[in-house]
Design an enzyme around this catalytic site. Structure first.
Site, short mmCIF file in Angstrom:
data_model
loop_
_atom_site.label_atom_id
_atom_site.label_comp_id
_atom_site.label_asym_id
_atom_site.label_seq_id
_atom_site.Cartn_x
_atom_site.Cartn_y
_atom_site.Cartn_z
N ASP A 15 0.87 -1.17 0.00
CA ASP A 15 0.00 0.00 0.00
C ASP A 15 0.91 1.22 0.00
O ASP A 15 1.61 1.48 0.97
CB ASP A 15 -0.88 -0.04 1.26
CG ASP A 15 -1.77 1.18 1.41
OD1 ASP A 15 -1.65 2.15 0.64
OD2 ASP A 15 -2.62 1.15 2.32
N ILE A 16 0.92 1.97 -1.09
CA ILE A 16 1.84 3.10 -1.21
C ILE A 16 1.62 4.14 -0.12
O ILE A 16 2.54 4.87 0.24
CB ILE A 16 1.77 3.74 -2.62
CG1 ILE A 16 3.02 4.62 -2.86
CG2 ILE A 16 0.46 4.51 -2.82
CD1 ILE A 16 3.23 5.00 -4.29
N ASN A 29 -5.25 12.73 -11.29
CA ASN A 29 -5.90 13.22 -12.50
C ASN A 29 -5.61 14.71 -12.57
O ASN A 29 -5.11 15.31 -11.62
CB ASN A 29 -7.40 12.89 -12.51
CG ASN A 29 -8.15 13.54 -11.38
OD1 ASN A 29 -8.09 14.75 -11.18
ND2 ASN A 29 -8.89 12.75 -10.62
N GLY A 37 -8.70 4.86 -7.41
CA GLY A 37 -7.43 4.17 -7.43
C GLY A 37 -6.42 4.74 -6.45
O GLY A 37 -6.74 5.10 -5.31
N ASP A 39 -4.91 7.60 -6.51
CA ASP A 39 -5.23 8.99 -6.19
C ASP A 39 -6.20 9.07 -5.02
O ASP A 39 -5.97 9.79 -4.05
CB ASP A 39 -5.83 9.65 -7.44
CG ASP A 39 -5.94 11.16 -7.35
OD1 ASP A 39 -5.34 11.77 -6.46
OD2 ASP A 39 -6.63 11.73 -8.22
N SER A 128 -0.53 5.26 -14.74
CA SER A 128 -1.33 5.07 -15.96
C SER A 128 -1.72 3.63 -16.27
O SER A 128 -2.41 3.39 -17.24
CB SER A 128 -0.63 5.67 -17.20
OG SER A 128 -0.72 7.07 -17.19
N THR A 129 -1.30 2.66 -15.45
CA THR A 129 -1.59 1.26 -15.79
C THR A 129 -2.91 0.75 -15.23
O THR A 129 -3.30 -0.37 -15.52
CB THR A 129 -0.46 0.33 -15.32
OG1 THR A 129 -0.39 0.39 -13.89
CG2 THR A 129 0.87 0.72 -15.94
N GLY A 130 -3.60 1.56 -14.46
CA GLY A 130 -4.90 1.17 -13.90
C GLY A 130 -6.01 1.55 -14.87
O GLY A 130 -6.03 1.11 -16.03
N TYR A 132 -6.41 4.10 -16.54
CA TYR A 132 -5.96 4.79 -17.75
C TYR A 132 -5.54 3.80 -18.84
O TYR A 132 -5.30 4.20 -19.97
CB TYR A 132 -4.83 5.76 -17.43
CG TYR A 132 -5.28 7.05 -16.79
CD1 TYR A 132 -6.54 7.21 -16.23
CD2 TYR A 132 -4.44 8.14 -16.75
CE1 TYR A 132 -6.95 8.39 -15.65
CE2 TYR A 132 -4.83 9.34 -16.16
CZ TYR A 132 -6.09 9.46 -15.62
OH TYR A 132 -6.48 10.65 -15.05
#
Length: 186
Positions: A15-16, A29, A37, A39, A128-130, A132
């Site tokens: 978990d970041i 965004n 996500g 964000d 961007s890999t989620g 997006y």
């Protein structure tokens, strides 16, 4: 943590919002006002002062939103990090709308912002890999190249953590790094 570039770049599934790095990167965004996500998780964990700081950025610097590929920092609120570096990655449109260059810019500008802030460590999600939709294997190659170039071109001592939401995502990135080798990064 698993090393990708010995002594510099590490990967883990975590978990970041719980990572102890000087800065964590928010896959934001362009509104900078939270979302889903990573964000949404960062905004929820950091608390309302992060949203207030982002609103000030919108009012003072980015009335039209943060451009794709750019990076800007705020304090980290209740997170264990000191800073949150917000960057906007590209939405995947098949690679024909400049997505590779924009993704590289998001990572490069985040690294530059961390250096400007004097950070000795930075943690990235897989930007961007989620939702997006950027293909993970293609993103991994761009991340590898961008980090290697940054390491070659700067003398700033920094530990770079790549933090993944799932073990599968980590494995995709690790396999790209390992398949292509990372020795040119030194």
């Amino acid at each position: 943590m698993h090393e990708l570039i010995p002594g510099i770049c590490y990967s883990c599934t975590a978990d970041i919002t719980q990572v102890h790095a000087k800065a964590i990167v928010n896959a934001a965004n362009s509104t900078l006002l939270g979302g889903g996500g990573v964000d949404g998780a960062i905004h929820a964990a950091a608390g309302p002062t992060l949203l207030a700081a982002c609103r000030q950025l919108r009012e003072r610097q980015y009335p039209d939103g943060l451009p794709i590929g750019e990076a800007v920092s705020t304090h980290a609120g209740r997170l264990p990090a000191e800073f949150v570096i917000h960057t906007v990655g590209p939405v995947w449109h098949g690679g024909k709308q400049g997505e590779p260059g924009l993704l590289a810019a998001a990572y490069r500008n985040s690294l530059k912002e961390a250096e400007r802030l004097g950070c000795t460590s930075i943690a990235f999600p897989a930007v961007s890999t989620g939702v997006y939709g950027y293909p993970r294997d293609l993103a991994a190659g761009i991340v590898r190249d961008t980090i290697c170039t940054y390491i070659r071109e700067t003398a700033a001592p920094v530990k770079i953590f790549l933090v993944f939401f799932s073990h599968h995502d980590e494995q995709v990135f690790r396999s790209v790094f390992e398949r292509t080798g990372v020795s040119p990064c030194r």
